[in-house]
Design an enzyme around this catalytic site. Sequence first.
Site, PDB file in Angstrom:
ATOM      1  N   ASP A  34       0.822  -1.206   0.000  1.00  0.00           N
ATOM      2  CA  ASP A  34       0.000   0.000   0.000  1.00  0.00           C
ATOM      3  C   ASP A  34       0.862   1.264   0.000  1.00  0.00           C
ATOM      4  O   ASP A  34       1.742   1.423   0.868  1.00  0.00           O
ATOM      5  CB  ASP A  34      -0.876  -0.013   1.257  1.00  0.00           C
ATOM      6  CG  ASP A  34      -2.129   0.826   1.116  1.00  0.00           C
ATOM      7  OD1 ASP A  34      -2.156   1.719   0.258  1.00  0.00           O
ATOM      8  OD2 ASP A  34      -3.080   0.590   1.866  1.00  0.00           O
ATOM      9  N   ASP A  35       0.632   2.148  -0.966  1.00  0.00           N
ATOM     10  CA  ASP A  35       1.281   3.477  -1.008  1.00  0.00           C
ATOM     11  C   ASP A  35       2.788   3.429  -1.263  1.00  0.00           C
ATOM     12  O   ASP A  35       3.503   4.374  -0.903  1.00  0.00           O
ATOM     13  CB  ASP A  35       1.056   4.242   0.302  1.00  0.00           C
ATOM     14  CG  ASP A  35      -0.323   4.875   0.397  1.00  0.00           C
ATOM     15  OD1 ASP A  35      -1.170   4.569  -0.464  1.00  0.00           O
ATOM     16  OD2 ASP A  35      -0.567   5.665   1.321  1.00  0.00           O
ATOM     17  N   CYS A  73      -6.627   3.830  -3.274  1.00  0.00           N
ATOM     18  CA  CYS A  73      -6.630   2.396  -2.935  1.00  0.00           C
ATOM     19  C   CYS A  73      -7.754   1.590  -3.572  1.00  0.00           C
ATOM     20  O   CYS A  73      -7.501   0.617  -4.292  1.00  0.00           O
ATOM     21  CB  CYS A  73      -6.701   2.220  -1.421  1.00  0.00           C
ATOM     22  SG  CYS A  73      -5.207   2.732  -0.540  1.00  0.00           S
ATOM     23  N   HIS A 127      -9.709  -2.931  -0.663  1.00  0.00           N
ATOM     24  CA  HIS A 127      -9.720  -1.832   0.309  1.00  0.00           C
ATOM     25  C   HIS A 127     -10.768  -2.086   1.392  1.00  0.00           C
ATOM     26  O   HIS A 127     -10.530  -1.831   2.576  1.00  0.00           O
ATOM     27  CB  HIS A 127     -10.006  -0.502  -0.394  1.00  0.00           C
ATOM     28  CG  HIS A 127     -10.104   0.664   0.545  1.00  0.00           C
ATOM     29  ND1 HIS A 127      -9.004   1.243   1.125  1.00  0.00           N
ATOM     30  CD2 HIS A 127     -11.182   1.343   1.022  1.00  0.00           C
ATOM     31  CE1 HIS A 127      -9.380   2.237   1.910  1.00  0.00           C
ATOM     32  NE2 HIS A 127     -10.702   2.315   1.867  1.00  0.00           N
ATOM     33  N   ASP A 310      -0.231  -0.692  -5.031  1.00  0.00           N
ATOM     34  CA  ASP A 310      -1.483  -0.212  -5.628  1.00  0.00           C
ATOM     35  C   ASP A 310      -1.325   1.156  -6.283  1.00  0.00           C
ATOM     36  O   ASP A 310      -2.054   1.493  -7.220  1.00  0.00           O
ATOM     37  CB  ASP A 310      -2.620  -0.197  -4.607  1.00  0.00           C
ATOM     38  CG  ASP A 310      -2.291   0.561  -3.314  1.00  0.00           C
ATOM     39  OD1 ASP A 310      -1.164   1.084  -3.178  1.00  0.00           O
ATOM     40  OD2 ASP A 310      -3.176   0.618  -2.431  1.00  0.00           O
TER      41      ASP A 310
END
Length: 482
Positions: A34-35, A73, A127, A310
Site C-alpha cells: 500500500d502506497d 486504494c 480496500h 497499488d
Amino acid sequence: MIGIKRNLLLILGLSFGLALYAQQQPNVVVFLVDDLRPELGCYGNKIVKSPNIDALAKDGVLFKKAYAQEAICAPSRMSILTGLRPERIGIYSIFTPLRSKHKELLTMPQFFKNQGYTTVSVGKVYHHTNDDKDSWSTHVPKEVNSWVLPESLAIIDSLKNAGIKSNGPAFEFADVEDDAYKDGRATNDAIETLHKIKDEKFLMFVGLTKPHLPFNAPKKYWDMYNKSDFIVPAKVAPKDIYKLALTNWGELRNYYGIPKEGPLEDDLTKDLIHGYYASISYIDAQMGKVMKTLEDLDLRKNTMVVFMSDHGYKIGEYGAWCKHSNFEIDVNVPFIVSRETSYKNRVTNATSQAFVENVDLFPTLVELCGLPKQSLDGNSILPLVNNPNLKWEEAAYSLYPRGKKIMGFTCTNGKFRYTEWWNNKENKLMDKELYFCNQDYMNENVNLKNNPTYQKELIKMEKLLDKQFPKNQRSSYPQLDK
C-alpha cells in the site's frame, strides 16, 4: 482380455497425466503493498534498506515503467482484481465496495477458485475488508489498529472522549517484535496458511499495509536510518498547473500532531520521511519471511512471485502528502515478477523498460497457469517475463476524478506525461498539462502546454491519450459511486 488391460492402462495413464498436469500448474503469491512508490534499492534508491525485495528483483524481472490505473486504494485494487480499468468498473472513490455495485463481475480470486485453485487473501487486498469475500477459500482480513505504544493509545482515547475526529500520531516506533504491528501478524497468518495448503494449488495475496499512514514500524527498522540523510523536497507546485491537479492533503492532516493548515516545517517533514522509509524496511522483512517459508516448504520451485504496489505516494513533493493525482510520482509503481524456480528458461536479474500496468496482472496469471483466456482490459505480460526486451505498448494510462463532473485523463510515453482535464457533464476540455517525467520527478515542475518548442510533442501526446480515452466516449463512462 488384452484389450481390457490396454484400456485400463490407458485410463490409468490418462488419470496420472491429468494429476501430473494439476501438480505442475504453478502456484502464485502476490505481495500487494500500500502506497509504495519505486523507492527501493533495486530501483536505484541509495538510502532505503530493502534487501529481500532487491533479492526478488535479482531472481526475476523488474519493470521500470509500471503504472497504476488510479492513484487511490479502492479503485486501483478493484482494477487489479478484475483485470478491468476504472472507467469500465465505474467506481472511482474509496467509499464504494465492488460488490455493492457489481454482483456479476468475475474477479481474479473467483475465477481461480472456479478453476480448482485454493485462493487466499491475507491482510489488505481489497480496500473494503469483506468485499468479494466469497471468492476466497481462505480470507484473513486486514486489522484496523495501527498503534501499540501506551502514549499513542492514550492520545487516541482522549481525542475520542473529547468528540474530536482525529487519528492517532502520524508515526510510531515501538521497541517491539514485528508481530506487535499488524503487518507482522498478517505475515504470520500467511506463513501459517502456507503450511496448511502446501499440497494444494493456490493463489495467495499477501496485503501489506505499510508504508501507508501512519508510518508505524518496530524501532529496529527506524534505527536503520539517520534522519540527517533525508532531504526535504521542494514545497512548490508545478508552474501553470491546472487548479485541480493537486489534492489538498487531508489524509495526513487528520493525524495528531500535524498542523491543520500550511506547509510542514522541515524537521517534522524529515520525521515523516524517516517513518516512511522505516515502514518500507519493515514490510521488506515481512516479505522475506514469507519467501523463506516458500523455500522451506519446497514450494518456491513451483510458485511464481509478484511484488507490486497499488499506487505511489508523495512524501512532501510539491508540498503535498498523499497520492490522489495524475502525476508520475503517484501512478508509477514498483512491479517485480519472478517465475517458479523449476522453470527451465526463467529469466533472472533483468530489467524491462516496457510499459506495463497493474491491470495486466489478471491476464498474466491466467496465461501462466494455462487457464481459459478471459475478456479483460489488461494484457498478459508473461512474454515480457520470459523476454524482457520485447517490443511492447507505446504508453501507459491512468485517470483521476475531481468531484462528479471533472475527470483527469493521463498517459506517459516515457519522456512526457500528458493530462487532459475533462468536464464529463458538459463534454468539454477544461485544461491540459504536459510535463517532462523521469524517475527523480523533479523535472515534472513546469507545465509545457504553451511552450512553442513542445507543440509537436503535445499533439503527439494528445493523439496517444485519445487512443485509450476517446474524446467522444468520455462522457459515457459510468460513475457508480455518486
